[in-house]
Scaffold this motif. Structure first.
Motif, PDB file in Angstrom:
ATOM      1  N   SER A 184      42.956  34.663  24.619  1.00  0.00           N
ATOM      2  CA  SER A 184      42.678  34.392  25.738  1.00  0.00           C
ATOM      3  C   SER A 184      42.858  35.141  26.932  1.00  0.00           C
ATOM      4  O   SER A 184      42.022  35.192  27.826  1.00  0.00           O
ATOM      5  CB  SER A 184      43.215  32.773  26.188  1.00  0.00           C
ATOM      6  OG  SER A 184      44.654  32.973  26.436  1.00  0.00           O
ATOM      7  N   GLN A 185      43.847  36.102  26.889  1.00  0.00           N
ATOM      8  CA  GLN A 185      44.033  37.041  27.747  1.00  0.00           C
ATOM      9  C   GLN A 185      43.080  38.078  27.770  1.00  0.00           C
ATOM     10  O   GLN A 185      43.080  38.895  29.000  1.00  0.00           O
ATOM     11  CB  GLN A 185      45.575  37.500  27.695  1.00  0.00           C
ATOM     12  CG  GLN A 185      46.598  36.546  27.660  1.00  0.00           C
ATOM     13  CD  GLN A 185      47.147  36.597  29.253  1.00  0.00           C
ATOM     14  OE1 GLN A 185      47.111  37.517  29.929  1.00  0.00           O
ATOM     15  NE2 GLN A 185      47.597  35.365  29.782  1.00  0.00           N
ATOM     16  N   LEU A 186      42.105  38.321  26.871  1.00  0.00           N
ATOM     17  CA  LEU A 186      41.286  39.208  26.679  1.00  0.00           C
ATOM     18  C   LEU A 186      39.931  38.972  27.346  1.00  0.00           C
ATOM     19  O   LEU A 186      39.114  39.698  27.456  1.00  0.00           O
ATOM     20  CB  LEU A 186      41.076  39.650  25.258  1.00  0.00           C
ATOM     21  CG  LEU A 186      42.343  40.018  24.664  1.00  0.00           C
ATOM     22  CD1 LEU A 186      41.887  40.484  23.129  1.00  0.00           C
ATOM     23  CD2 LEU A 186      43.176  41.193  25.206  1.00  0.00           C
ATOM     24  N   SER A 187      39.801  37.812  27.896  1.00  0.00           N
ATOM     25  CA  SER A 187      38.405  37.301  28.371  1.00  0.00           C
ATOM     26  C   SER A 187      38.165  37.617  29.598  1.00  0.00           C
ATOM     27  O   SER A 187      39.033  37.819  30.732  1.00  0.00           O
ATOM     28  CB  SER A 187      38.489  35.565  28.702  1.00  0.00           C
ATOM     29  OG  SER A 187      37.460  35.256  29.320  1.00  0.00           O
ATOM     30  N   CYS A 188      37.152  38.350  29.950  1.00  0.00           N
ATOM     31  CA  CYS A 188      36.696  38.842  31.156  1.00  0.00           C
ATOM     32  C   CYS A 188      36.486  37.906  32.405  1.00  0.00           C
ATOM     33  O   CYS A 188      36.766  38.211  33.496  1.00  0.00           O
ATOM     34  CB  CYS A 188      35.302  39.650  30.859  1.00  0.00           C
ATOM     35  SG  CYS A 188      33.739  38.518  31.056  1.00  0.00           S
ATOM     36  N   VAL A 189      36.484  36.430  31.954  1.00  0.00           N
ATOM     37  CA  VAL A 189      36.381  35.570  32.790  1.00  0.00           C
ATOM     38  C   VAL A 189      37.647  35.311  33.502  1.00  0.00           C
ATOM     39  O   VAL A 189      37.510  35.273  34.837  1.00  0.00           O
ATOM     40  CB  VAL A 189      36.053  34.136  32.126  1.00  0.00           C
ATOM     41  CG1 VAL A 189      36.050  32.987  33.237  1.00  0.00           C
ATOM     42  CG2 VAL A 189      34.700  34.242  31.296  1.00  0.00           C
ATOM     43  N   ARG A 190      38.847  35.751  32.946  1.00  0.00           N
ATOM     44  CA  ARG A 190      39.966  35.497  33.511  1.00  0.00           C
ATOM     45  C   ARG A 190      40.289  36.689  34.449  1.00  0.00           C
ATOM     46  O   ARG A 190      40.797  36.346  35.714  1.00  0.00           O
ATOM     47  CB  ARG A 190      41.151  35.706  32.551  1.00  0.00           C
ATOM     48  CG  ARG A 190      41.112  34.442  31.504  1.00  0.00           C
ATOM     49  CD  ARG A 190      42.276  34.837  30.571  1.00  0.00           C
ATOM     50  NE  ARG A 190      43.705  34.479  31.092  1.00  0.00           N
ATOM     51  CZ  ARG A 190      44.219  33.364  31.214  1.00  0.00           C
ATOM     52  NH1 ARG A 190      43.787  32.514  30.500  1.00  0.00           N
ATOM     53  NH2 ARG A 190      45.601  33.286  31.613  1.00  0.00           N
ATOM     54  N   GLU A 191      39.603  37.874  34.256  1.00  0.00           N
ATOM     55  CA  GLU A 191      39.695  39.047  35.060  1.00  0.00           C
ATOM     56  C   GLU A 191      39.040  38.611  36.352  1.00  0.00           C
ATOM     57  O   GLU A 191      39.543  38.879  37.685  1.00  0.00           O
ATOM     58  CB  GLU A 191      39.315  40.288  34.456  1.00  0.00           C
ATOM     59  CG  GLU A 191      39.155  41.394  35.447  1.00  0.00           C
ATOM     60  CD  GLU A 191      38.653  42.583  34.841  1.00  0.00           C
ATOM     61  OE1 GLU A 191      38.450  43.728  35.634  1.00  0.00           O
ATOM     62  OE2 GLU A 191      38.060  42.500  33.729  1.00  0.00           O
ATOM     63  N   SER A 232      48.794  29.408  28.522  1.00  0.00           N
ATOM     64  CA  SER A 232      48.226  30.986  28.411  1.00  0.00           C
ATOM     65  C   SER A 232      48.226  31.588  29.755  1.00  0.00           C
ATOM     66  O   SER A 232      47.768  32.707  29.639  1.00  0.00           O
ATOM     67  CB  SER A 232      46.641  30.450  27.812  1.00  0.00           C
ATOM     68  OG  SER A 232      46.056  29.669  28.651  1.00  0.00           O
ATOM     69  N   GLN A 233      48.723  30.962  30.626  1.00  0.00           N
ATOM     70  CA  GLN A 233      48.819  31.694  31.919  1.00  0.00           C
ATOM     71  C   GLN A 233      49.990  32.362  32.122  1.00  0.00           C
ATOM     72  O   GLN A 233      50.155  33.551  32.336  1.00  0.00           O
ATOM     73  CB  GLN A 233      48.625  30.685  33.399  1.00  0.00           C
ATOM     74  CG  GLN A 233      47.430  29.701  33.417  1.00  0.00           C
ATOM     75  CD  GLN A 233      46.326  30.443  33.988  1.00  0.00           C
ATOM     76  OE1 GLN A 233      46.028  31.452  33.689  1.00  0.00           O
ATOM     77  NE2 GLN A 233      45.573  29.713  34.862  1.00  0.00           N
ATOM     78  N   LYS A 234      51.226  31.538  31.686  1.00  0.00           N
ATOM     79  CA  LYS A 234      52.386  31.992  31.809  1.00  0.00           C
ATOM     80  C   LYS A 234      52.836  32.771  30.356  1.00  0.00           C
ATOM     81  O   LYS A 234      53.986  33.456  30.348  1.00  0.00           O
ATOM     82  CB  LYS A 234      53.568  31.265  32.006  1.00  0.00           C
ATOM     83  CG  LYS A 234      53.320  30.426  33.531  1.00  0.00           C
ATOM     84  CD  LYS A 234      54.351  29.458  33.829  1.00  0.00           C
ATOM     85  CE  LYS A 234      54.255  28.734  35.195  1.00  0.00           C
ATOM     86  NZ  LYS A 234      55.011  27.710  35.449  1.00  0.00           N
ATOM     87  N   MET A 235      52.110  32.312  29.540  1.00  0.00           N
ATOM     88  CA  MET A 235      52.386  32.759  27.984  1.00  0.00           C
ATOM     89  C   MET A 235      53.653  32.512  27.617  1.00  0.00           C
ATOM     90  O   MET A 235      54.471  33.238  27.068  1.00  0.00           O
ATOM     91  CB  MET A 235      52.186  34.561  27.884  1.00  0.00           C
ATOM     92  CG  MET A 235      50.815  34.986  27.947  1.00  0.00           C
ATOM     93  SD  MET A 235      49.485  34.224  26.865  1.00  0.00           S
ATOM     94  CE  MET A 235      50.150  35.420  25.287  1.00  0.00           C
TER      95      MET A 235
END
Length: 463
Positions: free
Chosen positions: A258-265, A382-385
Motif C-alpha cells: 500500500s505504501q507504493l501507491s501513487c495515490v498516497r503520494e 498502513s499509515q504508521k506501519m
C-alpha cells in the motif's frame, strides 16, 4: 468471449449515450453489471451429526453507474446503483447532478488499450460450471473431519458457494468481462463437558475450493476448542520473538504494498519512492531473509488475478521489492496524470520469496518464541506501519523443549522493524482471500512461516 449484455444493461447504455448528446457537461460514464449466484447450506447438530436444516439458492443482478462532468475548471464525479424497477433516465439525471456538485482536478478518461487484454483465469471454474459437485466434495471433507474431532460438540456450520460475472462498458469504448468465485465456511463447536459456557466460532473463506483445506481447518478449530480453560496469559515484554503464519505475513506485506501507491503520494500520505530501502542492509541480524515481493496478476484462480486494473489499464507483472529496495511505484491513470507520471498497470497477487529454514528450525532459532496460532483481530495501520491484536491462541516454547498454551494480552509491532530481521520458511503458504464489504482482496503465495526477531512487544501479566 464476452456474453451479450442484458436487455436492461443495453437500455442503460442507450440512454447514457442520449444524455451525452443532450447535456453538454456530461463527458463520461462507466456502467457495471454484476450477476451473482449462491448456494447456501446451513447445518445444525442433529443427534451428534451435522445435518442441513436450510438450503438456499440465491440469484441477484445489480447495476452500478459512475459518471463524470465538466464543471469548468474542475471535473465532477458521481455514482449510484440502478435497479431494474427504476426509471433509468431519472437515475442518470440524479447522478449527473451529483457530479456537478463535486469538484476534482481534471484528468483524461482512459481509452481502450492498443494491446488486447490477456486471458486470465479469475475463478474456480468448477464452482462456476459444476457447483453441486464441489458442494458434495466439501460436505464429504467436513463430515470426515468432524468424525476425527474428538471430545467436542459441533453445534452448527454454514457453507456458501458463490459465483459472479462482472461486465463493464465505458463511454470511451472500454469493455471488460470477468468471472469470479468464492467459498465461505464457518463452524461453531464447544468442549464435550458438563457446565460448559464457551464456544469457538471460526471462519474460512477462499476464492477456490482447492485452497480451503477444510479438514485441517476443522481439526485446528478442534484443537482451539479443547484449549478453552487451559491457557495462561503471556508475560509483559518489550521485546519478544514470534512465529507467524502466511495469513499474518500476507497482511504485513499488503501494508508494504500500500505504501507504493501513487495515490498516497498525491494526498501527501506516508509512502515509498523508487530506490528507497525499507531496512538497513548493514545492520541486519545474522541469517535474516531478504524481502522480495512480486505482483503477479496472471496466476490462475487467485483473488488478485485480472487481465486489467480497476480503471481498465492492461495488468502488468513486476517485482516491486528486491531485498527491501523499492523497484516500482504503483501508478494508475488518474493520479499518474496529476503527478505527471506514466501509468504502469502493475497489480496482482503478492509472490514473496521463501528462504531455506524449516518450520522446526524456526521455532528454536531464538529463546522463548511465541508461535501465533491465531490473533483475535489483527489491526494493521498502513499509515504508521504498525499493527496490534489480542492473542486468541498461541504456543510459547521453552528451552527444555516444552511449551505453554497462552491466550489474551495485547501484542503489537512495527512492520519496518519486523521485516528488518525476519527469517522465512522454505515451505510455501497460500492466502486466497476474496474481497468483502469490510476487507480488500488478499492474494499471497510465499513463506508459510516467518520468525520475527525485532519490533514486537506484548502487554500481559506483569513480571
Amino acid at each position: 468471449m464476452h456474453p451479450n449484455p442484458s436487455v436492461f444493461f443495453q437500455s442503460c447504455v442507450t440512454l447514457l449515450k442520449q444524455s451525452e448528446q443532450e447535456i453538454p457537461e456530461f463527458i463520461g460514464w462507466e456502467l457495471i453489471e454484476t450477476t451473482r449466484n449462491s448456494i447456501q447450506h446451513l447445518y445444525q447438530n442433529n443427534n451428534g451429526k451435522l445435518s442441513a436444516h436450510q438450503k438456499r439458492t440465491v440469484e441477484a443482478i445489480s447495476y452500478h453507474l459512475e459518471v463524470f462532468t465538466n464543471n469548468g475548471k474542475t471535473m465532477g464525479t458521481g455514482s449510484l446503483n440502478i435497479q431494474v424497477f427504476h426509471d433509468i433516465k431519472d437515475r442518470i439525471n440524479i447522478v449527473i447532478e451529483m457530479a456537478k456538485n463535486s469538484h476534482n482536478p481534471s484528468w483524461n478518461l482512459l481509452k481502450p488499450p492498443a494491446e488486447p487484454y490477456p486471458k486470465v483465469i479469475t475463478a474456480d471454474l468448477e464452482i462456476v460450471t459444476n457447483v453441486n459437485s464441489v458442494l458434495n466434495k466439501l460436505e464429504g471433507e467436513i463430515a470426515d473431519a468432524i468424525s476425527e474431532s474428538k471430545n467436542v460438540i459441533v453445534n452448527s456450520a454454514e457453507l456458501f458457494l458463490n459465483s459472479e460475472s462482472i461486465q463493464r462498458h465505458t463511454n470511451t469504448g472500454i469493455k471488460t468481462y470477468k468471472v469470479g468465485s468464492n467459498v465461505y465456511f464457518e463452524i461453531a463447536m464447544e468442549p464435550d463437558q458438563e457446565n460448559n459456557t464457551q464456544e469457538v466460532l471460526n471462519i474460512k473463506t477462499s476464492l477456490s475450493a482447492n485452497d480451503l483445506n477444510l479438514k485441517d481447518f476443522i481439526l485446528k478449530t478442534t484443537q482451539e476448542t479443547l484449549t478453552l480453560g487451559h491457557t495462561s496469559e503471556p508475560k509483559t515484554s518489550e521485546d519478544v520473538n514470534i512465529l507467524v503464519n502466511e495469513d499474518v505475513i500476507a497482511d504485513l506485506c499488503l501494508a508494504v504494498q500500500s505504501q507504493l501507491s501513487c495515490v498516497r503520494e498525491y494526498h501527501r500520505l506516508p509512502c515509498l519512492q523508487v530506490g528507497q530501502q525499507i531496512y538497513d542492509l548493514k545492520n541486519r541480524k545474522k541469517g535474516s531473509s531478504p524481502l522480495n515481493i512480486t505482483l503477479d496478476p496472471f496466476l490462475p484462480a487467485m483473488t488478485d488475478s485480472s487481465a486489467y486494473t480497476g480503471e481498465g489499464l492492461v495488468a502488468k507483472k513486476a517485482q516491486i521489492i528486491n531485498d527491501g529496495k523499492v523497484m516500482f511505484q504503483l501508478i494508475n491513470n488518474r493520479f499518474g496524470q496529476y503527478l505527471k507520471k506514466e501509468p504502469n498497470g502493475i497489480t496482482g497477487n503478492m509472490l514473496v520469496d521463501t528462504d531455506a529454514y524449516s518450520y522446526d528450525e524456526l521455532k528454536i532459532k531464538e529463546e522463548n518464541i511465541i508461535e501465533i496460532i491465531k490473533f483475535s483481530s489483527l489491526l494493521v495501520d498502513s499509515q504508521k506501519m504498525t499493527w496490534s491484536s489480542e492473542i486468541k491462541l498461541a504456543k510459547q516454547y521453552h528451552s527444555d523443549g516444552t511449551y505453554t498454551m497462552i491466550k489474551g494480552g495485547v501484542m503489537s509491532g512495527n512492520i519496518w522493524d519486523n521485516f528488518a530481521d525476519a527469517m522465512f520458511s522454505s515451505n510455501t503458504g497460500i492466502v486466497n482471500f476474496p474481497p468483502n464489504s469490510y476487507n480488500d482482496a488478499k492474494g499471497y503465495v510465499g513463506p508459510a512461516w516467518m520468525l520475527i526477531r525485532k519490533g514486537v512487544s506484548v502487554v500481559g501479566v506483569s513480571l
